[in-house]
Design a protein around this motif. Structure first.
Motif: not given
Length: 124
Positions: A35-36, A45-51, A95-98, A107-108
């Protein structure tokens, strides 16, 4: 240990495009959701997109839907965020997250690994 490194941020004008990259190392992330998120000064911190992992299903926040596109290249262990028609309100650290699961989350706290962030500044 998974490491995520973002790149591609910068200073652009409203209406311009940017492509962010998130290169992963330490483990193959093909089965992980990625996700970004973004965080502007003084804001959460705000959610942008996920795959999703394995299957390239995506989900985008309403604020960016139609302008931003998340994608991934499992052969390169890399995720991307294509950002078009940028607006001043898109200015933030991205931010990139996995997460160690294939399912997407917004959610972060649901994500296990984070990059250091890359600054995106959009001038009017």
């Amino acid at each position: 240990q998974v490491q995520l490194v973002e790149s591609g941020g910068g200073l652009v004008q409203a209406g311009d495009s940017l492509r962010l990259s998130c290169a992963a190392s330490g483990r193959t992330l093909s089965s992980y959701a990625m996700a970004w998120f973004r965080q502007a000064p003084g804001k959460e911190r705000e959610f942008v997109a996920a795959i999703r992992g394995n299957v390239f299903t995506t989900y985008h926040a309403s604020s960016v839907k139609g302008r931003f596109t998340i994608s991934r290249d499992n052969a390169k262990n890399t995720a991307y965020l294509q950002m078009n028609s940028l607006k001043p309100e898109d200015t933030a650290v991205y931010y990139c997250a996995a997460r160690t699961n294939w399912a997407m989350r917004t959610l972060p706290e649901d994500y296990d690994y984070w990059g250091q962030g890359t600054q995106v500044t959009v001038s009017s």
